[in-house]
Design an enzyme around this catalytic site. Structure first.
Site, PDB file in Angstrom:
ATOM      1  CG  ASN A  72      25.354  -0.425 -13.382  1.00 41.77           C
ATOM      2  OD1 ASN A  72      24.534   0.147 -14.710  1.00 41.77           O
ATOM      3  ND2 ASN A  72      26.009   0.470 -13.281  1.00 41.77           N
ATOM      4  CE  LYS A 213      35.826   6.575   7.005  1.00 42.83           C
ATOM      5  NZ  LYS A 213      36.485   5.377   7.345  1.00 42.83           N
ATOM      6  CD  GLU A 273      27.239  -6.266 -16.948  1.00 47.15           C
ATOM      7  OE1 GLU A 273      27.966  -6.883 -18.157  1.00 47.15           O
ATOM      8  OE2 GLU A 273      26.889  -7.462 -16.092  1.00 47.15           O
TER       9      GLU A 273
END
Length: 305
Positions: A72, A213, A273
């Site tokens: 991330n 998807k 997070e």
């Protein structure tokens, strides 16, 4: 001309296994024609800063070695830039939702082989306010599980730690009055939590979004209405089998753009997070990044490039 690769790794992930394996990783990449260097993160935000620096130095490939949090941060370092490099992923976290969704091997050297083979896929990412995410964003008390679950518990029992903590929290969960605007529709009412998914794997639930998807430009929006303890337990059991989408307390929708607000405090979770508090504006950035994926994957949700 040799390609330049920069490895950004969390030295504490996976019981420090990647740190110990790094010399062999560097040798393997060098033999495959990559000019490779590595950077070890020390604190929150380091992977984002290093990804930004790597862009300035024109690396062809960025390799994120760690959990979903490390990935991330790397994505947040490159998402705004036009010259985004291809992303390699070495899954080293407790759950590795994104790696599971891409069917990446958990073995370090096998994951390096995927990068060396060079097959890539363009995937969507999400933008929440000014922050980016690659797997999920969510709000509600149950979403606090990922950052409240003790690290020691995670390292001992792995993904099951989330289930243990999740079931512990069920009796204390309180519904919050929220307003969710998505594309041309609105939900307003009491909800226990909402989830925006980009992949089929969230906090270890591999069937939470059974029709995910990775490249269609849509989030999957799941809203769980106020429910009693028995109903919630039933929903969690159904979710483990991918059978929760028809439950009367579940709203299951597809949307490109979503806004969530409330007069009551609700914490946000972004890729496992803490992500601040509502309000949140969410936008799907279609096929925004290119990641290395196995060439032999057989999955409708991943389209070969």
């Amino acid at each position: 001309m040799r390609k330049r690769a920069r490895i950004i790794y969390n030295p504490t992930s996976g019981k420090e296994l990647f740190k110990r394996t790094l010399p062999d990783v560097l040798i393997k990449l060098e033999k495959a024609g990559f000019e490779t260097s590595a950077y070890a993160t020390e604190k929150v935000g380091d992977a984002t800063s290093e990804a930004e620096r790597s862009l300035e130095q024109n690396y062809d490939v960025l390799i994120a070695a760690g959990g979903d949090g490390t990935l991330n941060e790397v994505i947040n370092g490159i998402a705004e830039q036009p010259n985004r490099p291809n992303i390699g992923i070495i899954p080293m976290g407790t759950v590795n939702d994104f790696g599971r969704a891409l069917q990446l091997p958990n073995d370090i050297m096998s994951a390096i082989d995927v990068i060396i083979e060079g097959h890539t896929t363009r995937v969507d990412i999400g933008k929440m306010n000014s922050r980016y995410f690659i797997n999920l964003a969510a709000g509600g008390q149950l979403t606090q599980v990922s950052y409240e679950t003790p690290s020691k518990l995670k390292s001992i029992v792995g993904p099951f730690a989330y289930y243990i903590k999740g079931f512990e929290m069920l009796p204390q969960m309180k519904a919050v009055d929220i307003r969710v605007e998505y594309d041309n529709e609105v939900f307003q009412g009491e909800a226990l939590l909402f989830l925006l998914g980009l992949t089929n794997s969230m906090a270890g639930f591999e069937k939470l979004v059974p029709d995910a998807k990775l490249d269609d430009g849509y989030f999957t929006l799941i809203i769980v209405e106020k429910a009693n303890l028995a109903e919630l337990g039933h929903i969690m059991t159904l979710a483990s089998r991918g059978e929760h989408t028809k439950h009367p307390k579940i709203h299951y929708k597809k949307a490109k753009s979503i806004s969530v607000s409330s007069f009551v405090d609700m914490q946000l979770n972004v890729d496992g997070e803490y992500g601040g508090k509502l309000p949140g504006n969410f936008l799907n950035l279609k096929q925004h990044i290119e990641v290395f994926t196995p060439s032999d994957i057989n999955n409708d949700e991943i389209v070969e490039q």
